[in-house]
Write a protein that holds these residues in place. Structure first.
Motif, PDB file in Angstrom:
ATOM      1  N   GLY A  12      -5.004   4.607   1.518  1.00 40.58           N
ATOM      2  CA  GLY A  12      -3.965   3.607   1.749  1.00 40.58           C
ATOM      3  C   GLY A  12      -4.310   2.237   1.199  1.00 40.58           C
ATOM      4  N   GLY A  13      -5.411   2.132   0.473  1.00 37.73           N
ATOM      5  CA  GLY A  13      -5.795   0.853  -0.116  1.00 37.73           C
ATOM      6  C   GLY A  13      -5.147   0.648  -1.474  1.00 37.73           C
ATOM      7  N   LEU A  14      -4.682  -0.554  -1.695  1.00 39.05           N
ATOM      8  CA  LEU A  14      -4.068  -0.891  -2.976  1.00 39.05           C
ATOM      9  C   LEU A  14      -5.168  -1.073  -4.017  1.00 39.05           C
ATOM     10  CD1 LEU A  14      -1.278  -1.746  -4.276  1.00 39.05           C
ATOM     11  CD2 LEU A  14      -2.062  -4.069  -3.918  1.00 39.05           C
ATOM     12  N   VAL A  15      -5.096  -0.331  -5.112  1.00 38.73           N
ATOM     13  CA  VAL A  15      -6.118  -0.452  -6.155  1.00 38.73           C
ATOM     14  C   VAL A  15      -5.571  -1.093  -7.431  1.00 38.73           C
ATOM     15  CG1 VAL A  15      -7.583   1.406  -5.296  1.00 38.73           C
ATOM     16  CG2 VAL A  15      -5.788   1.934  -6.932  1.00 38.73           C
ATOM     17  N   TYR A  16      -4.239  -1.223  -7.531  1.00 38.53           N
ATOM     18  CA  TYR A  16      -3.648  -1.814  -8.729  1.00 38.53           C
ATOM     19  C   TYR A  16      -2.240  -2.266  -8.412  1.00 38.53           C
ATOM     20  CZ  TYR A  16      -2.336  -2.233 -13.684  1.00 38.53           C
ATOM     21  OH  TYR A  16      -1.933  -2.702 -14.906  1.00 38.53           O
ATOM     22  N   ILE A  35       2.072  -4.198   1.346  1.00 36.49           N
ATOM     23  CA  ILE A  35       3.069  -3.263   0.810  1.00 36.49           C
ATOM     24  C   ILE A  35       2.419  -1.918   0.507  1.00 36.49           C
ATOM     25  CG2 ILE A  35       4.508  -2.775  -1.218  1.00 36.49           C
ATOM     26  CD1 ILE A  35       5.193  -5.796  -1.230  1.00 36.49           C
ATOM     27  N   GLY A  36       1.249  -1.942  -0.117  1.00 34.76           N
ATOM     28  CA  GLY A  36       0.548  -0.703  -0.456  1.00 34.76           C
ATOM     29  C   GLY A  36       0.191   0.110   0.776  1.00 34.76           C
ATOM     30  N   SER A  41       1.468   4.553   4.694  1.00 33.68           N
ATOM     31  CA  SER A  41       1.790   4.998   6.056  1.00 33.68           C
ATOM     32  C   SER A  41       3.148   5.674   6.120  1.00 33.68           C
ATOM     33  CB  SER A  41       1.753   3.814   7.021  1.00 33.68           C
ATOM     34  OG  SER A  41       0.486   3.214   7.021  1.00 33.68           O
ATOM     35  N   LEU A  42       4.148   5.068   5.475  1.00 32.59           N
ATOM     36  CA  LEU A  42       5.484   5.666   5.461  1.00 32.59           C
ATOM     37  C   LEU A  42       5.482   7.009   4.748  1.00 32.59           C
ATOM     38  CD1 LEU A  42       7.683   2.536   4.711  1.00 32.59           C
ATOM     39  CD2 LEU A  42       7.540   3.805   6.865  1.00 32.59           C
ATOM     40  N   HIS A  43       4.712   7.113   3.681  1.00 37.54           N
ATOM     41  CA  HIS A  43       4.600   8.367   2.933  1.00 37.54           C
ATOM     42  C   HIS A  43       4.048   9.467   3.843  1.00 37.54           C
ATOM     43  CE1 HIS A  43       3.155  11.168  -0.166  1.00 37.54           C
ATOM     44  NE2 HIS A  43       4.051  10.607  -0.960  1.00 37.54           N
ATOM     45  N   CYS A  44       3.005   9.135   4.594  1.00 32.74           N
ATOM     46  CA  CYS A  44       2.406  10.114   5.518  1.00 32.74           C
ATOM     47  C   CYS A  44       3.374  10.496   6.636  1.00 32.74           C
ATOM     48  CB  CYS A  44       1.115   9.562   6.114  1.00 32.74           C
ATOM     49  SG  CYS A  44      -0.194   9.372   4.904  1.00 32.74           S
ATOM     50  N   LEU A  45       4.074   9.499   7.199  1.00 33.49           N
ATOM     51  CA  LEU A  45       5.043   9.772   8.261  1.00 33.49           C
ATOM     52  C   LEU A  45       6.185  10.643   7.757  1.00 33.49           C
ATOM     53  CD1 LEU A  45       5.243   6.300  10.008  1.00 33.49           C
ATOM     54  CD2 LEU A  45       4.346   8.417  10.984  1.00 33.49           C
ATOM     55  N   ALA A  46       6.655  10.371   6.539  1.00 39.69           N
ATOM     56  CA  ALA A  46       7.744  11.168   5.970  1.00 39.69           C
ATOM     57  C   ALA A  46       7.319  12.619   5.800  1.00 39.69           C
ATOM     58  CB  ALA A  46       8.176  10.582   4.630  1.00 39.69           C
ATOM     59  N   ALA A  47       6.073  12.839   5.434  1.00 38.80           N
ATOM     60  CA  ALA A  47       5.581  14.211   5.276  1.00 38.80           C
ATOM     61  C   ALA A  47       5.563  14.935   6.624  1.00 38.80           C
ATOM     62  CB  ALA A  47       4.183  14.199   4.661  1.00 38.80           C
ATOM     63  N   GLU A  48       5.198  14.223   7.683  1.00 39.17           N
ATOM     64  CA  GLU A  48       5.146  14.837   9.018  1.00 39.17           C
ATOM     65  C   GLU A  48       6.531  15.031   9.622  1.00 39.17           C
ATOM     66  OE1 GLU A  48       2.513  16.122  10.646  1.00 39.17           O
ATOM     67  OE2 GLU A  48       1.456  15.727   8.772  1.00 39.17           O
ATOM     68  N   ALA A  49       7.444  14.106   9.328  1.00 37.00           N
ATOM     69  CA  ALA A  49       8.766  14.140   9.954  1.00 37.00           C
ATOM     70  C   ALA A  49       9.789  14.953   9.175  1.00 37.00           C
ATOM     71  CB  ALA A  49       9.287  12.715  10.109  1.00 37.00           C
ATOM     72  N   ALA A  50       9.419  15.450   8.008  1.00 36.14           N
ATOM     73  CA  ALA A  50      10.362  16.184   7.172  1.00 36.14           C
ATOM     74  C   ALA A  50      10.854  17.437   7.903  1.00 36.14           C
ATOM     75  CB  ALA A  50       9.710  16.577   5.854  1.00 36.14           C
ATOM     76  N   MET A  87      -3.882  10.068  -4.674  1.00 34.17           N
ATOM     77  CA  MET A  87      -3.513   8.783  -5.274  1.00 34.17           C
ATOM     78  C   MET A  87      -1.996   8.746  -5.420  1.00 34.17           C
ATOM     79  SD  MET A  87      -6.271   6.912  -6.215  1.00 34.17           S
ATOM     80  CE  MET A  87      -5.863   5.953  -7.635  1.00 34.17           C
ATOM     81  N   LYS A  88      -1.420   7.581  -5.119  1.00 33.32           N
ATOM     82  CA  LYS A  88       0.025   7.415  -5.240  1.00 33.32           C
ATOM     83  C   LYS A  88       0.313   6.376  -6.320  1.00 33.32           C
ATOM     84  CE  LYS A  88       0.335   8.396  -0.413  1.00 33.32           C
ATOM     85  NZ  LYS A  88      -1.109   8.567  -0.372  1.00 33.32           N
ATOM     86  N   PHE A  89       1.055   6.784  -7.327  1.00 37.18           N
ATOM     87  CA  PHE A  89       1.497   5.906  -8.394  1.00 37.18           C
ATOM     88  C   PHE A  89       2.957   5.589  -8.113  1.00 37.18           C
ATOM     89  CE2 PHE A  89      -2.180   7.958  -9.960  1.00 37.18           C
ATOM     90  CZ  PHE A  89      -2.752   7.106 -10.891  1.00 37.18           C
TER      91      PHE A  89
END
Length: 154
Positions: A12-16, A35-36, A41-50, A87-89
């Protein structure tokens, strides 16, 4: 038109982060960090709540876990490509008639990351990407997409 690009590591750390247009919002570094981590966090929650899970909880195209791929918000689009390593781009863009496939842009940015950062012996995983060759590659890629009206000439 592309607005901004950011890359978040698997923790969840912003690298770029980088504005890609003068229309991109002027955001300071601390806000980019927030924001990063919020997007992660939202990405992880969306995966669990899908309500519907992908087979084996993996995207067949990318091999990545479930989560947010696209947010279409009025005049803006946010597209995310999660790699197999987590990694999330993420790229944001305005909506235009000659929209290109943002997932193609993100795949090419990912290839630049692999070629310019991961193959650099001085780059350490999960650390901020401070590789000039990567920056120049992103600039060239975005310029090619803008000049060709939505398709790269790479």
């Amino acid at each position: 038109m592309f607005l901004s690009l950011f890359i978040v590591n698997q923790s969840g750390g912003l690298v770029y982060h980088r504005p890609l247009s003068p229309l991109a919002p002027k955001i300071d570094t601390n806000d980019w960090l927030r924001i990063g981590s919020t997007f992660h966090s939202l990405h992880c929650l969306a995966a669990e709540a899908a309500p519907v899970r992908l087979p084996k909880n993996r995207n067949q195209r990318t091999g990545a876990d479930d989560g947010i791929e696209v947010i279409d918000a009025g005049g803006m689009i946010l597209q995310c490509l999660q790699t197999r390593t987590g990694m999330k781009f993420v790229i944001t863009s305005t909506k235009t008639k000659e929209d290109c496939d943002l997932s193609d842009v993100l795949r090419e940015v990912y290839l630049l990351y692999v070629d310019c950062a991961l193959k650099n012996p001085f780059y350490e995983l999960d650390m901020p990407i401070k590789v000039d060759l990567f920056n120049r590659g992103v600039d060239l890629l975005i310029e090619q997409y803008h000049s060709s009206g939505g398709s790269s000439r790479r």
